[in-house]
Design a protein around this motif. Sequence first.
Motif, PDB file in Angstrom:
ATOM      1  N   SER A 505       0.831  -1.210   0.000  1.00 35.67           N
ATOM      2  CA  SER A 505       0.000   0.000   0.000  1.00 35.67           C
ATOM      3  C   SER A 505       0.865   1.260   0.000  1.00 35.67           C
ATOM      4  O   SER A 505       0.537   2.251  -0.663  1.00 35.67           O
ATOM      5  N   ILE A 552      -5.134   0.869  -3.710  1.00 34.47           N
ATOM      6  CA  ILE A 552      -4.941   0.573  -2.286  1.00 34.47           C
ATOM      7  C   ILE A 552      -6.166  -0.111  -1.714  1.00 34.47           C
ATOM      8  O   ILE A 552      -6.074  -1.114  -0.984  1.00 34.47           O
ATOM      9  N   TRP A 556      -6.586  -3.871  -0.039  1.00 36.48           N
ATOM     10  CA  TRP A 556      -7.091  -4.147   1.307  1.00 36.48           C
ATOM     11  C   TRP A 556      -8.300  -5.082   1.302  1.00 36.48           C
ATOM     12  O   TRP A 556      -8.680  -5.603   2.352  1.00 36.48           O
TER      13      TRP A 556
END
Length: 862
Positions: A505, A552, A556
Amino acid sequence: MRYLSAVLVSDTWSNDDITAEVAGYKGEIIGNSEKTIETISTVVYPAIDGCNKVRLAYVYGLLSECYLQQETTKDLSPMVQVDHVNGNISLARYYKVIEQECKNVSFITNLNFKNIAGLHGLNFECFSDEVYACIEESSLSALSKMVQALVNMYDDSLPDGFMSWQDVYRYYVVSLLKDLETKVTTDSSNRTPEYVQGFINKLEQSYDLCLVYIRLLSQPDALGIMKQYFTIIMPFCSSYGLLPDNSTWQECLIVLLNFWMRLTDDMKEIALEKNSGETSCFDPQCLMNCLKVFMKLVMEDIISPSQGWGSMCGYVNCGLNGDSSAEIYNLCRAMIFSGCGFGAVAEVFTVASSDSGSASDCGTGSKDLPHFYLDILEAVLSELISGSHESQNLYNILSSLSKLEGDLKVMQCVRHVIWERMVQFSDNLQLPSSVRVFVLELMQFISGKNIRGFSTEILANVQPWEEWNELIYAGRKSETDVDKSLPAHKDSSSRVTNTLIALKSSQLAAPISPSIEITPDDLLNADTAVSCFMGLCGEASEDIHFDALLAILEEWDGLFTAGKDGEPVAEATDGGNDWNNDDWDEGWESLEGVDNPEKEKIEDSVFVHPLHVCWAEIFRKFISLSRFTDVLRLIDQSSLKPNAMLLDEDDACSLIQMAFSIDCFLALKMALLLPYKKLQLQCLGAVEDSTRQGIPQSRSKDYELLILILSSGILSSIITDSTYGTIFSYICYLVGNLSNQYQQALVSGRGIHNNEDHENQLLLFTRILFPNFISELVRADQHILAGFLVTKFMHSNESLSLINIAEASLNRYLEMQLQMLQISEFPVEKTCKTLKNTVGRLRGKLSSFIQSILPLLSARVS
């Protein structure tokens, strides 16, 4: 003297003729030794060709007798004394020896003896080159004896590194090996197992011829040359690549191993010779033990031909130079790097170690399998840090432990040691983030966890570990634990995953700001992740920034949508709603009445993504930038995970309100992609009010809206509820317009404007959307309308409409579509990239849908 000089340099006089001629006054010649030596040295010797060894031998004989005469009378020439480079050797003896050796090698035509010996000593500068240039099988013995005799004259006064008589044999054997190596390197026209086996046979024949010479060498030279019979296969390894695993290559490998075992047996004999005066760390008996076990595994098909050849090539590239423990280490490492499994490696390591006994002091090795695996891992990780690493070696170390085999207790200990070392390595904050990410991805892959896919390289080269659960072993020290300093990590899997995703990230966030660092603590739970993401959003201002945010968020995704046992994790904090603003267009007043009990009922059956607040924020940014296609595509993609809805109902209402202020049709599309039925109907009512004012021409071929209306199941409500009359009329118009475009393309025979995308859309309409729409009409008891559309679509004669053929045509059309669905594939990927998952579901359900409504038509016709 002048007459003697003329005779000696003449090509017409033989030695016998000269002997007979000078017999009468030879005593006078010898008696006047100083004059004779001077004449031969200055006149005769320079004129004689060095290859005329018969005449040279005669001259050397005369010189020997002259010097012997001087030694007897003690009347040595001052000139000779100065020029003689080795005062410890009698010149009479010197010339006598070279006379004899010159005669012995006289049959070697191209040998220039002047390059071997001069008038006053050996020609050290040219000696070795001249001998090596004349080495052939027929001259070996004579040259070797010549070198031995000449060298023995000098005792210890020879230059350092001067050749010995054994060097003659060594050079010959090495030359034969080089010729074979050159042939196999340059002859690349035929790379078959038969060719390789033929080469091995030639190699063995060469060895049979040379073994008698090899045995004459010193122990180090003999063992060194015999090792070259191993390493000569290296050109095959570099040129063949990955070999096929078939029986012919297996047979070829067995032939090679049999030859190597014979070689090893002879090396053992030479290494054990008494009074050799030499010592060597190399242990042929250990190599023999290794080869026997390896051969057995090859013959039992435990080691495949490609693995076997790779192991042998890897071994000879770095082995054959250490004690038993080092040789075992080198072979087993080569086996791992060639793809052999733990069972095969463990058997070779264990059997060879036990048969070889304790290791000597000449080298280093691993005392047990956990140490061994840790040693080779350390070497590979060091290369990884330096940037000169070969990833395949690390892949093979991990893959060798993928299957449960061999001694399971030892194997699990090895796995644990490797896992803990990689955890320790990935925790090193001084390493580049790219290296840490690479190692963490490998750990995640071998543990069987897949948060967000892996590179094709990892998928192709690494195997996950069977039945591996690091939690069982974390913190537990086994009896064979090799490093007490390695930390015991509790729940290391979650920590590894969080660290990996945090590092990746941070890399993804670089376009927003290179200084952004996302830590594992930011991903401890959904609340911390939401807080972190909203902070990132605050720094984003450009398209490239929002693309980074999306990447990102997708990274996740898997971290928060499934718990340890596949159960959903806790939902993040609710983002609230934003309905009480004044940015609503006409027709949205009815949306304010959404009641909470209905919302709770829906959310009971729909699991909302824990990061739905983040998704709502990124969608809000996209809508503000008019990136509507991205919004629809992402929601469509999320439909593959029905238990992780990207938006809750409050998020959906807020975003649809925002979209409606820009484009009411976009708002409706978003609503139809989401599972909130009441919100869909309210949005539909608002769009109904808006479309009564008129429908833009740009919506005359809106495939996406038709796809979503059909897939959502809301068409039945539109058909049966007169409140939505304008929308239903628009849908019928849309279907008719698309039908007309299809018919035009069909008549032209070349598509609309030769546009491939448009043709794919027409294919989608004719194969999926139109049959679905007709089926919906039938289910809603709109048979006449359905039949009318089908007759128009099929270009039936209008006069036939006086006869009741509509329903028959309808029935026939649906049966044809059902048959086509069963026998023909449909390219979903090409027809609608934005809503491909929605189209895929429509395609999947269409067959059963048509089958369910055909009985309705049959009953009506009868």
